[in-house]
Design a protein around this motif. Structure first.
Motif, PDB file in Angstrom:
ATOM      1  N   ARG A  68       5.018 -14.986 -17.765  1.00 11.31           N
ATOM      2  CA  ARG A  68       6.055 -14.852 -16.748  1.00 11.31           C
ATOM      3  C   ARG A  68       5.581 -15.493 -15.446  1.00 11.31           C
ATOM      4  N   SER A  69       6.544 -15.915 -14.630  1.00  9.41           N
ATOM      5  CA  SER A  69       6.196 -16.623 -13.395  1.00  9.41           C
ATOM      6  C   SER A  69       5.698 -15.694 -12.297  1.00  9.41           C
ATOM      7  N   ARG A  70       6.036 -14.410 -12.382  1.00  6.39           N
ATOM      8  CA  ARG A  70       5.596 -13.455 -11.359  1.00  6.39           C
ATOM      9  C   ARG A  70       4.989 -12.231 -12.036  1.00  6.39           C
ATOM     10  N   ARG A  71       3.955 -11.681 -11.394  1.00  6.62           N
ATOM     11  CA  ARG A  71       3.279 -10.499 -11.942  1.00  6.62           C
ATOM     12  C   ARG A  71       3.260  -9.379 -10.903  1.00  6.62           C
ATOM     13  N   ILE A  72       3.551  -8.183 -11.386  1.00  5.25           N
ATOM     14  CA  ILE A  72       3.472  -6.975 -10.562  1.00  5.25           C
ATOM     15  C   ILE A  72       2.297  -6.149 -11.076  1.00  5.25           C
ATOM     16  N   HIS A  73       1.285  -5.993 -10.249  1.00  6.62           N
ATOM     17  CA  HIS A  73       0.090  -5.230 -10.625  1.00  6.62           C
ATOM     18  C   HIS A  73       0.210  -3.830 -10.031  1.00  6.62           C
ATOM     19  N   LEU A  74       0.218  -2.810 -10.879  1.00  5.02           N
ATOM     20  CA  LEU A  74       0.244  -1.431 -10.413  1.00  5.02           C
ATOM     21  C   LEU A  74      -1.173  -0.886 -10.462  1.00  5.02           C
TER      22      LEU A  74
ATOM     23  N   MET B 268       0.850  -3.357  -6.022  1.00  5.77           N
ATOM     24  CA  MET B 268       1.231  -2.073  -5.437  1.00  5.77           C
ATOM     25  C   MET B 268       0.095  -1.093  -5.703  1.00  5.77           C
ATOM     26  N   VAL B 269      -0.471  -0.531  -4.631  1.00  2.00           N
ATOM     27  CA  VAL B 269      -1.756   0.159  -4.737  1.00  2.00           C
ATOM     28  C   VAL B 269      -1.655   1.575  -4.188  1.00  2.00           C
ATOM     29  N   GLY B 270      -2.188   2.533  -4.958  1.00  2.00           N
ATOM     30  CA  GLY B 270      -2.262   3.924  -4.514  1.00  2.00           C
ATOM     31  C   GLY B 270      -3.694   4.420  -4.499  1.00  2.00           C
ATOM     32  N   ARG B 271      -3.978   5.337  -3.577  1.00  2.00           N
ATOM     33  CA  ARG B 271      -5.362   5.825  -3.462  1.00  2.00           C
ATOM     34  C   ARG B 271      -5.662   6.925  -4.477  1.00  2.00           C
ATOM     35  N   ARG B 272      -4.620   7.552  -5.008  1.00  2.00           N
ATOM     36  CA  ARG B 272      -4.823   8.599  -6.011  1.00  2.00           C
ATOM     37  C   ARG B 272      -4.378   8.096  -7.386  1.00  2.00           C
ATOM     38  N   GLY B 273      -4.337   8.991  -8.358  1.00  2.00           N
ATOM     39  CA  GLY B 273      -4.043   8.597  -9.721  1.00  2.00           C
ATOM     40  C   GLY B 273      -2.559   8.476 -10.010  1.00  2.00           C
ATOM     41  N   PRO B 274      -2.207   7.895 -11.147  1.00  2.00           N
ATOM     42  CA  PRO B 274      -0.792   7.697 -11.496  1.00  2.00           C
ATOM     43  C   PRO B 274      -0.021   8.996 -11.660  1.00  2.00           C
ATOM     44  N   SER B 275      -0.685  10.073 -12.060  1.00  2.00           N
ATOM     45  CA  SER B 275       0.028  11.341 -12.235  1.00  2.00           C
ATOM     46  C   SER B 275       0.456  11.941 -10.905  1.00  2.00           C
TER      47      SER B 275
ATOM     48  N   ILE C 117       0.852  -1.186   0.000  1.00  2.00           N
ATOM     49  CA  ILE C 117       0.000   0.000   0.000  1.00  2.00           C
ATOM     50  C   ILE C 117       0.888   1.236   0.000  1.00  2.00           C
ATOM     51  N   GLY C 118       0.837   1.992  -1.090  1.00  2.00           N
ATOM     52  CA  GLY C 118       1.678   3.164  -1.247  1.00  2.00           C
ATOM     53  C   GLY C 118       2.316   3.166  -2.622  1.00  2.00           C
ATOM     54  N   VAL C 119       2.626   4.355  -3.136  1.00  2.00           N
ATOM     55  CA  VAL C 119       3.208   4.460  -4.472  1.00  2.00           C
ATOM     56  C   VAL C 119       4.382   5.441  -4.462  1.00  2.00           C
ATOM     57  N   GLY C 120       5.258   5.275  -3.465  1.00  2.00           N
ATOM     58  CA  GLY C 120       6.506   6.019  -3.408  1.00  2.00           C
ATOM     59  C   GLY C 120       7.673   5.097  -3.704  1.00  2.00           C
ATOM     60  N   ASN C 121       8.880   5.605  -3.578  1.00  2.00           N
ATOM     61  CA  ASN C 121      10.050   4.795  -3.904  1.00  2.00           C
ATOM     62  C   ASN C 121      10.258   3.629  -2.953  1.00  2.00           C
ATOM     63  N   VAL C 122       9.885   3.782  -1.673  1.00  2.00           N
ATOM     64  CA  VAL C 122      10.015   2.654  -0.753  1.00  2.00           C
ATOM     65  C   VAL C 122       9.058   1.541  -1.163  1.00  2.00           C
ATOM     66  N   ALA C 123       7.845   1.904  -1.561  1.00  2.00           N
ATOM     67  CA  ALA C 123       6.898   0.905  -2.048  1.00  2.00           C
ATOM     68  C   ALA C 123       7.448   0.187  -3.278  1.00  2.00           C
ATOM     69  N   VAL C 124       8.076   0.928  -4.180  1.00  2.00           N
ATOM     70  CA  VAL C 124       8.685   0.312  -5.362  1.00  2.00           C
ATOM     71  C   VAL C 124       9.809  -0.628  -4.937  1.00  2.00           C
ATOM     72  N   ASP C 125      10.615  -0.215  -3.961  1.00  2.00           N
ATOM     73  CA  ASP C 125      11.717  -1.062  -3.495  1.00  2.00           C
ATOM     74  C   ASP C 125      11.219  -2.405  -2.987  1.00  2.00           C
ATOM     75  N   VAL C 126      10.244  -2.388  -2.087  1.00  2.00           N
ATOM     76  CA  VAL C 126       9.797  -3.657  -1.504  1.00  2.00           C
ATOM     77  C   VAL C 126       9.071  -4.507  -2.546  1.00  2.00           C
ATOM     78  N   THR C 127       8.365  -3.855  -3.463  1.00  2.00           N
ATOM     79  CA  THR C 127       7.728  -4.601  -4.563  1.00  2.00           C
ATOM     80  C   THR C 127       8.788  -5.293  -5.411  1.00  2.00           C
ATOM     81  N   ARG C 128       9.846  -4.573  -5.720  1.00  2.00           N
ATOM     82  CA  ARG C 128      10.911  -5.138  -6.553  1.00  2.00           C
ATOM     83  C   ARG C 128      11.608  -6.313  -5.850  1.00  2.00           C
TER      84      ARG C 128
END
Length: 514
Positions: A260-266, A192-199, A149-160
Motif C-alpha cells: 500500500r502507498s501509505r502506512r499507519i503504525h500503531l 500513532m503512539v501511546g505511552r501505555r498498552g493497547p488495553s 502522540i495520543g491514543v484517543g478518538n481525536v488521535a484516530v481522527d487526525v491519523t485517518r
C-alpha cells in the motif's frame, strides 16, 4: 418571564437551552444562546471529523432547539476580555449559564514541543474543519512522516485524515484550500503512539476499525509491543470496548505486509521525551521516545531504552483543559469553574444567577451525549432558583444593550445565510457544501442579509451604569415577549467583515465548546 443567557452554542449549551424551554414547572422561560462565532453547534461543527457524517448530523437535532420560539441564537458576541464582562451580562439576564468547554490543549512539557512543525491535534482539526481562528496552512509543509502522540478518538481522527485520500474527502465539507493541500500531501507514514498498552487506549472500536478500511493504506501493529501488555494475552477481564480493541489490534498484528502507498503504525509503550529539531534547528525532524513497561498498578515506568521516530509533522493529542474566563472563579487544578450541581461557587457560596454546564463544569470527560444529563442537572438547579431570580428587573430585549457594549450579534437568519453561502460555494466547486474558513467570509455572508448597515466599532464601549439605565429604559420597546423577529424573517445571513471588526484572531478557540 425568566430571561436566561447561555454562553456557548455547542451540545452542552443547546441541551441546556432545551431543558429550560421544554419543561412545564417554570413557564415562559426565554433563552438567548450566545457564541463568539457567527455559526452555532460548537464541537459538532468544528470538532467532528468531516468524514463522520452520522455524528455531524446531530446538527439537525441541535437546530430544532435553536429554532424553538423561545430560543434565540446570537452569534458573534464576545464574552470576556475585549467583549462583554460577566458582571455586565448578568445585568441583562436573570441568569447566565456558561457552556464554554475546554478551550486549550494539554501540553507534553518536553523539549522541542514548540518547534515549527509541532502542533496540537486541535489546531489541525480546526484547520480542516474551517475554524476561522485556525493557524496558517503549513501543517504538511515538506512532511513525509507524521507522529501523532495520543491514543484517543481525536488521535484516530487526525491519523485517518492524514492517511485518507483527498478524493475520499471531496464529498465532505472540508474547505477547498485544505482539500487541495491534503491532495498534494506527501505524507505516507503516520505513527500513532501511546505511552501505555493497547488495553488502556481510549479510542473506541468503531473509530479504530475505520483505520483498517482506508483505501491505499495499511495498518501496521508490532506483535512484540502488544505482548508487553499482560491484558492482551488474556483480555477476558477487560471492559467490552477495550476487549474489542485488543481483538482488532491482534488481527492487524497477524496480517502479512501489504503493498500500500501509505502506512499507519500503531505504537504502544512509548513515552515522548523530546521533539527533535532538524540540523538547522528550524523545524521538527522527529520524536525521541522512551520504552515503557507496566508497573503492575495500572501505570507504566520507563526502561531507559530509547527510540527515535523520524517525522516532519508532530501532532499532540493528550487531552484538553478549561481556561479562566475573566470575571468568573476558576479552579486551576482541575481546569473548571467551581460549582455545586452547576451553580457557580464564589468563595464556596453559590453566586446568584451564575451557572455552568459541560466541560467547564465537570472537566473534559465523556462523549457528546454525556452533556445532556449534565445540562439537565444545571437547568434543574437554575429552575429551582427561578423564584429568587425572576424578581430582578432586566431589559425585555438585551440585543440593543449588547450593541451598546460593542457587540454585533449575528442572528438566526445570518446563520442561515452562511449555510446558503456554503452550499453555493460547494456548487461552484462541483462539490457538496463547502465550509467558509475565514472571519471575513463568514461575517460578509451574514452581514449582507441583516441590512442593518454600520454598527459601533468593537472599541466603542458603554459605561456599565449607562448600560443598566439604557437597558431598563428600553424594556418593553422590543419585539413581543417570546418572538424572535430575526427567526421570523427566514433569510440567510452572510459572513463578511463589519466595520471595525478584525475577527478576534488569537483568542481561545471555542472548537471544544461542549
Amino acid at each position: 418571564m425568566l430571561r436566561v443567557a447561555v454562553v456557548g452554542s455547542g451540545p452542552s449549551g443547546v441541551y441546556t437551552a432545551q431543558a429550560l424551554v421544554e419543561q412545564q414547572a417554570v413557564p415562559d422561560v426565554h433563552v438567548d444562546v450566545l457564541d463568539r462565532l457567527p455559526c452555532p453547534y460548537g464541537l459538532v461543527r468544528y470538532g467532528v471529523a468531516p468524514d463522520h457524517e452520522k455524528i455531524k448530523s446531530l446538527q439537525n437535532n441541535l437546530r430544532k432547539v435553536l429554532e424553538h420560539p423561545r430560543v434565540r441564537f446570537l452569534g458573534h458576541v464576545e464574552i470576556g476580555p475585549g467583549g462583554v464582562r460577566p458582571d455586565q451580562l448578568r445585568e441583562l439576564y436573570h441568569a447566565v449559564v456558561y457552556c464554554v468547554g475546554a478551550a486549550t490543549d494539554r501540553r507534553l512539557g518536553i523539549p522541542g514541543e514548540t518547534l515549527p512543525g509541532s502542533f496540537s491535534a486541535t489546531e489541525f482539526v480546526s484547520w480542516y474543519s474551517a475554524h476561522p481562528d485556525a493557524p496558517a496552512d503549513d501543517f504538511l509543509l515538506g512532511a513525509r512522516s507524521a507522529v501523532v502522540i495520543g491514543v484517543g478518538n481525536v488521535a484516530v481522527d487526525v491519523t485517518r485524515i492524514l492517511a485518507r485520500g483527498a478524493e475520499e474527502l471531496r464529498p465532505t465539507d472540508v474547505p477547498q484550500a485544505a482539500l487541495g493541500l491534503l491532495a498534494d500531501s506527501r505524507v505516507n507514514e503516520v505513527h500513532m503512539v501511546g505511552r501505555r498498552g493497547p488495553s488502556q487506549a481510549k479510542f473506541t472500536t468503531k473509530e479504530l476499525r475505520e483505520l483498517g478500511s482506508l483505501p491505499g493504506a495499511e495498518v501496521v501493529v508490532d506483535p512484540a509491543e502488544l505482548a508487553l501488555d499482560p491484558a492482551v494475552a488474556d483480555s477476558s477481564g477487560l471492559p467490552a470496548v477495550n476487549r474489542r480493541n485488543v481483538e482488532v489490534l491482534r488481527g492487524w498484528a497477524a496480517q502479512p505486509p501489504r503493498d500500500r502507498s501509505r502506512r499507519i503504525h500503531l505504537r504502544f509503550h512509548l513515552r515522548p521525551v523530546a521533539v527533535l529539531p532538524s540540523p538547522d534547528g528550524e523545524r521538527v525532524a522527529g520524536v525521541r521516545f522512551e520504552r515503557t513497561v507496566p508497573d503492575g498498578h495500572g501505570g507504566v515506568v520507563g526502561t531507559g531504552a530509547f527510540e527515535e521516530i523520524p517525522a516532519q509533522l508532530v501532532l499532540r493529542s493528550v487531552g484538553y483543559r478549561g481556561v479562566p474566563l475573566l470575571g468568573l472563579p476558576f479552579d486551576a487544578d482541575h481546569g473548571t469553574v467551581p460549582n455545586a450541581e452547576g451553580r457557580v461557587l464564589r468563595d464556596g457560596t453559590p453566586s446568584p444567577g451564575e451557572y455552568v454546564a459541560g466541560w467547564i463544569k465537570r472537566g473534559p470527560t465523556g462523549v457528546i451525549g454525556s452533556n445532556r444529563p449534565c445540562a439537565k442537572q444545571t437547568a434543574a438547579a437554575l429552575l429551582a432558583d427561578a423564584p429568587a431570580l425572576a424578581g430582578r428587573r432586566v431589559p425585555d430585549d438585551p440585543r440593543e444593550a449588547l450593541r451598546l457594549l460593542g457587540q454585533e450579534p449575528v442572528e438566526w437568519p445570518g446563520w442561515q445565510a452562511i449555510e446558503a453561502a456554503e452550499a453555493a460555494l460547494g456548487r461552484t466547486l462541483g462539490r457538496t457544501t463547502v465550509k467558509i474558513p475565514d472571519w471575513a467570509g463568514l461575517l460578509g455572508a451574514a452581514g449582507d442579509v441583516t441590512g442593518q448597515g454600520e454598527r459601533p466599532a468593537r472599541g466603542d464601549r458603554t459605561d456599565r451604569g449607562d448600560l443598566v439605565e439604557q437597558g431598563a429604559d428600553r424594556a418593553g420597546q422590543g419585539a413581543p415577549a417570546g418572538q424572535n423577529q430575526s427567526m421570523d424573517q427566514g433569510e440567510p445571513m452572510d459572513q463578511g467583515e463589519r466595520a471595525g471588526r478584525n475577527g478576534r484572531a488569537g483568542q481561545p478557540s471555542p472548537s471544544r465548546a461542549v
